[in-house]
Design an enzyme around this catalytic site. Structure first.
Site, PDB file in Angstrom:
ATOM      1  NE  ARG A  53     -33.947  17.967 -36.558  1.00  0.00           N
ATOM      2  CZ  ARG A  53     -34.151  19.024 -37.327  1.00  0.00           C
ATOM      3  NH1 ARG A  53     -33.468  19.197 -38.416  1.00  0.00           N
ATOM      4  NH2 ARG A  53     -35.047  19.934 -36.993  1.00  0.00           N
ATOM      5  CB  THR A  54     -37.859  13.009 -33.642  1.00  0.00           C
ATOM      6  OG1 THR A  54     -36.844  13.818 -33.066  1.00  0.00           O
ATOM      7  CG2 THR A  54     -38.146  11.815 -32.736  1.00  0.00           C
ATOM      8  CE  LYS A  82     -64.034  14.685 -33.808  1.00  0.00           C
ATOM      9  NZ  LYS A  82     -64.451  13.332 -34.266  1.00  0.00           N
ATOM     10  NE  ARG A 103     -40.810  15.470 -30.258  1.00  0.00           N
ATOM     11  CZ  ARG A 103     -39.798  15.941 -30.997  1.00  0.00           C
ATOM     12  NH1 ARG A 103     -40.010  16.962 -31.819  1.00  0.00           N
ATOM     13  NH2 ARG A 103     -38.611  15.404 -30.926  1.00  0.00           N
TER      14      ARG A 103
END
Ligand code: NCD
Length: 305
Positions: A53-54, A82, A103
């Site tokens: 959703r976000t 890495k 996020r």
């Protein structure tokens, strides 16, 4: 005025919130108001944790503003794999975009990232910390359905690890809201959030049982137990499935109770609730688009760009 970045709902004033919500309502009523306004601008999506959703609603919002999005993609396929630090990652991506949405699993990561970027950055969830853009769409949904003044809200489920809960609780201190927190003892609100609410003079009560308050509520905000944040799977299993509502539970609720959930749900709201007039969680998810359009428009400088 809303700062350059959106990191925590604790930084939002009532004026900031109302500016976004009023703009979102205007955009919702007439998307032409902002159509094409951010033509040629780029939003970078940096998601170090899963999101549907976000991420998609930010993407849809930016495109509806006329802009483009670029996506870091899965962590497994990025340079993070890495060993690149978050600081280096955001410093590089800032050069590719006009704003960033981040996020990340660590609490405090969004705040840290702002030390390395000058373009607006939105915290789309920092571990169990904050998720302030979700709060803006939650408040929009509450305002549309129950109003934000003289509000009695129950917030139920995982209050310890639920970042949407922490942000919502902070933001509600700007309004005349009585907040009832309902959870097992082990998933109570963290001490720092309780302290902030106390300092803000919020009207707060805690319960282990929904029945104690259900009949008083205007809104019931249900949350998922955040399985991924539990140090031990056993601890999760001890509380999983305990806080679940269905139409039988809601028989004792006021007729106009609004039931919300940031989604995704697991089993905390039975599907039979979806068919009732209480269920507003899909509408809530859809509100993510106009609210994030309004937010991005403001952070990108509106029509003064
Ligand atoms: C929430 C999150 O990521 O914190 N989801 C969302 O953004 N709508 C809630 C959750 O995952 O339970």
């Amino acid at each position: 005025m809303l700062q350059d970045h959106l990191i925590s709902a604790a930084h939002l004033s009532r004026d900031d919130i109302e500016a976004v919500l009023d703009h979102a309502a205007a955009v919702d009523a007439d998307p032409d108001l902002v159509r094409g306004r951010h033509d040629g601008r780029v939003l970078a999506l940096c998601f170090f944790e899963p999101s549907t959703r976000t991420k998609m609603s930010f993407e849809s919002a930016m495109k509806r503003l006329g802009g483009e999005t670029i996506d870091m993609g899965a962590v497994d396929s990025s340079s993070v794999k890495k060993g690149e630090s978050l600081a280096d990652t955001v410093r590089v991506i800032e050069g590719y975009a006009d704003a960033l949405v981040l996020r990340h699993p660590s609490e405090g990561s969004a705040k840290l990232a702002t030390e390395f970027v000058d373009v607006p950055l939105v915290n789309a969830g920092d571990g169990a910390g904050q998720h302030p853009s979700q709060t803006l769409l939650d408040l929009y949904t509450i305002r549309e359905n129950a109003g934000l003044d003289d509000l009695t809200i129950g917030i139920m489920g995982d209050l310890k690890y639920g970042r949407t809960v922490h942000s919502l609780a902070h933001a509600l201190t700007n309004f005349d809201a009585r907040q009832h927190f309902i959870s097992p003892e082990s998933l109570r609100l963290p001490r720092n959030v309780r302290y902030d609410l106390h300092e803000a003079g919020a009207q707060v009560r805690e319960h282990t049982d929904i029945e104690a308050v259900l009949s008083e509520l205007d809104v019931l905000y249900v949350t998922r137990i955040q399985r991924e944040r539990f140090p031990e799977e056993r601890e999760y299993r001890e509380v999983a499935g305990e806080y679940r509502i269905d139409t039988d539970t809601l028989a004792a609720a006021p007729d106009d109770l609004t039931v919300m959930h940031p989604l995704p749900r697991v089993d905390e709201i039975a599907p039979d609730v979806d068919e009732t007039t209480h269920a507003k969680y899909f509408e809530q998810a859809h509100n993510g688009v106009p609210v994030r359009m309004a937010l991005l428009d403001i952070l990108l400088g509106g029509d003064d760009r």
